[in-house]
Design an enzyme around this catalytic site. Structure first.
Site, mmCIF file in Angstrom:
data_model
loop_
_atom_site.group_PDB
_atom_site.id
_atom_site.type_symbol
_atom_site.label_atom_id
_atom_site.label_comp_id
_atom_site.label_asym_id
_atom_site.label_seq_id
_atom_site.Cartn_x
_atom_site.Cartn_y
_atom_site.Cartn_z
ATOM 1 C CE LYS A 119 19.360 38.202 37.445
ATOM 2 N NZ LYS A 119 20.071 36.943 37.488
ATOM 3 C CD GLU A 203 23.092 41.710 31.648
ATOM 4 O OE1 GLU A 203 23.793 42.003 32.609
ATOM 5 O OE2 GLU A 203 21.862 41.911 31.606
ATOM 6 C CG HIS A 238 29.895 37.093 37.865
ATOM 7 N ND1 HIS A 238 29.786 38.394 37.428
ATOM 8 C CD2 HIS A 238 30.438 36.394 36.849
ATOM 9 C CE1 HIS A 238 30.221 38.452 36.194
ATOM 10 N NE2 HIS A 238 30.638 37.264 35.817
ATOM 11 N NE ARG A 297 18.383 37.404 47.006
ATOM 12 C CZ ARG A 297 19.635 37.838 46.941
ATOM 13 N NH1 ARG A 297 20.204 38.339 48.015
ATOM 14 N NH2 ARG A 297 20.323 37.802 45.826
#
Lengths: 480, 172
Positions: A119, A203, A238, A297
């Protein structure tokens, strides 16, 4: 065109292993499945033409064991490996090891996985081509002190997440210093266990965002297309629960749709992408979007894109890996029609949404027209706590969103699973909910509207009476 | 025949039903008499069952029928957010309503961390242990102020659903 039969190892389990096996068989290749010591007769094996026993009973010993898998690949003369999602699907080392052994990894090139799978690097690359990103750490945050320092800079709330993460695993929101201190180690441990990589990122956490992602399809000749977007904002912790294509939040705003889809293509081009993949964005209520990450993917929710574009992503992915011709030559070959919805069916408590593994006694599905059920259910099967609680994906499509929702309600009514706690009842409530019906829901929708609390929990004695009477009739038929 | 429906959850609940076959008519309709006992009431009911192409239909009066969701015999029933164990004819010993102070696991999993010690004083909401199931870590929290009286788990241990993790005592 290469018409040779290839031997393809499916390095996965559950519904995706079945989906891949069917695609391999359809293309005329040989599907080779895997079973392990903690799951000796998994349902997917019945769809494979051959299968191999991979000894071991933890994922580290089996599905994540590169050395052992390479041994199998060489011993059983495997031409290509399809990793599915999770496990080694986004592992550069694995992809490189296969390449070195002369075996095809069905996915993008190793360099693209490295860049996008990490990331920190992917964010940097996005910035380079002018793709907007969420403020946060440029690379790994090594300790709690660095995390606290950066959090103070960008402001709370912040998100702590695993660099190698995905699927809601290995990430937590922290609203203050105390929570960062509390969660740092937890996320690190989860990351290490799930992805073999304990590196973390920090973040800024955007409040009430929409999770919108663009499906990318790229071949090995430098052609890159998008297959429109999906909205996956019905989430908790999430973890996606319901996905839709196209996004109801973007709605009729074709300019915004084009903008986000082209941004995704731009990024994919920058990394030299050459397989199916997904560029994830978060979109604020102001309709500004930020690049989140790219999943290199096939994704869980790929079927809804397939339903609105008539493209079979899994067979395309295999054809691309073998550098075969694909039926898509230019962007305008990809058209969307109608609306598709996916409900993830999980073995979990519908209220707490905690996994509820157990014994699946029996199930039945009476599908309405326009529905599809990708699942790994077999009767009298133990759903083990060792793996993901998702046991199937119910997908419906219709000419418009209202029809797709109507069909989904019918599909949920036609799906009966006996013995396991499932979230079917939660899906029914969401589909009846006014906010969901309107289509303007953000990722905080479930929690904010306390949707789970709307589930009736009373035991109706009449239901038990009926259950008992049917059971007794069954027992008497058996002569007991 | 006697049936027991026993709730897996911490707030245990038991429903007892006595079912007897009244008659089977020539169309194969089974007529059952059922006596239901829960903590409050005893009720008597009559139920008609008809099997049609492998599916079961239920009626109160033998005239109006509705489709049953029951597919096969089973030892458990997942009912909304509950998980009920079904016993036919007998109730095994050892299954009793759990003590108020027993902290039981709600799902099979692995103990990652034990965060309290024996005899430690605990506050409502305080994390007591971290369990992992299906790769998610979950904090088990105290639901009242009190004391830890015994700990039956250790880090790394794999546990079944319904296992007593700790005995807790409520503070008055």
């Amino acid at each position: 065109m290469n018409l040779e039969h290839k031997r393809i190892l499916i390095l996965n389990r559950g519904e995706i292993a079945i989906r891949i096996a069917k695609a391999i068989n359809e293309l005329g290749h040989v599907s080779v499945g895997i079973c392990t010591d903690n799951e000796t007769s998994p349902p997917h094996l019945q769809y494979c033409q051959e299968w191999v026993h991979l000894p071991g009973s933890t994922n580290l010993e089996t599905y994540l064991n590169i050395e052992k898998i390479l041994e199998i690949v060489l011993t059983y003369k495997i031409d290509a490996v399809h990793p599915g999602y999770g496990f080694l699907s986004e592992n550069t080392d694995f992809s490189l090891a296969l390449k070195k052994a002369g075996v095809i990894f069905i996915g993008p090139n190793a360099e693209a996985i490295r860049k996008m799978g990490d990331k920190a690097i992917s964010k940097k690359m996005a910035k380079e081509v002018g793709v907007p990103v969420v403020p946060g750490s440029v690379g790994e945050i090594k300790n709690i002190d660095d995390a606290l320092k950066l959090a103070k800079e960008i402001g709370y709330p912040i998100l702590l997440k695993a660099i190698a993460g995905g699927g809601g695993r290995g990430m937590r929101v922290c609203i203050d210093e105390k929570e960062v201190k509390k969660n740092f180690e937890v996320v690190q441990r989860e990351a290490l266990k799930s992805f073999k990589n304990g590196a973390l990122l920090v973040e800024k956490y955007i409040v009430d965002p929409h999770h919108i992602e663009v499906q990318i399809l790229a071949d090995k000749k430098g052609n890159i297309f998008h297959l429109f977007e999906r909205e996956c904002s019905v989430q908790r912790r999430h973890q996606k629960i319901i996905e839709e294509a196209p996004s109801p939040f973007i709605g009729d705003d074709e300019k915004l749709r084009e903008d986000i889809c082209n941004t995704a293509v731009k990024l994919a081009r920058q990394v030299g992408y050459d397989s199916v993949g997904t560029v994830e964005f978060i979109m604020g209520s102001d309709r500004r979007f930020y690049f989140l990450e790219m999943n290199t993917r096939i994704q869980v929710e790929h079927p809804i894109t397939e339903e609105i574009t008539a493209c079979d992503l899994v067979t395309l992915m295999i054809q691309i890996a073998f550098n075969e011709e694909i039926p898509i030559k230019k962007q305008s070959d990809v058209k969307k029609l109608g609306h598709a919805i996916e409900c993830r069916i999980c073995a979990e408590d519908p209220i707490t949404m905690l996994p509820a593994p157990g014994f699946l006694e029996s199930f039945q599905f009476e599908p309405p027209q326009g529905s599809r059920f990708d699942h790994c259910l077999v009767e009298k099967y133990n759903i083990s706590p060792d793996f993901d609680p998702m046991i199937g994906k119910l997908i419906t499509k219709g000419l418009n969103r209202d029809i797709a929702i109507r069909k989904m309600k019918a599909a949920l009514n036609g799906l009966v699973i006996q013995g396991l706690k499932t979230n079917i009842i939660l899906h029914r409530i969401i589909l009846e909910d006014a906010i969901f019906k309107k289509g303007n829901y953000s990722t905080s929708y479930l929690i904010e509207n306390k949707i789970n609390d709307k589930i009736e929990t009373n035991i109706e004695i009449q239901d038990l009476v009926e259950h008992t009477a049917v059971m007794e009739m069954l027992y008497q038929e058996m002569g007991k | 025949m006697r049936y027991y429906f026993i709730d897996d959850d911490i707030e245990s609940k038991e429903v007892l039903l006595d079912v007897s076959l009244n008659k089977i008519n020539q169309e194969g309709v089974h007529l059952f008499n059922i006596k239901v006992k829960d903590e409050k009431n005893i009720n008597e009911k009559i139920i008609y069952i008809k099997k049609l192409s492998g599916k079961f239909f239920i009626s109160d009066d033998g005239v109006k029928w509705k489709k049953s969701q029951i597919l096969d015999v089973s030892n458990t029933i997942a009912y909304k957010n509950r998980h009920l164990k079904i016993f036919r004819g007998f109730k095994p010993s050892g299954i009793q309503n759990s003590e108020a102070g027993d902290l039981k696991s709600q799902m099979p999993g692995k103990v990652i961390k034990v965060l309290v010690k024996k005899d430690q004083e605990i506050q409502k909401g305080q994390p007591l242990a971290i369990l992992e199931a299906m790769k998610m870590e979950n904090e088990i929290k105290a639901s009242f102020n009190g004391y830890v009286r015994s700990i039956n788990i250790s880090e790394g241990q794999t546990i079944e659903s319904g296992f007593t993790l700790m005995e807790l005592e409520k503070k008055d």
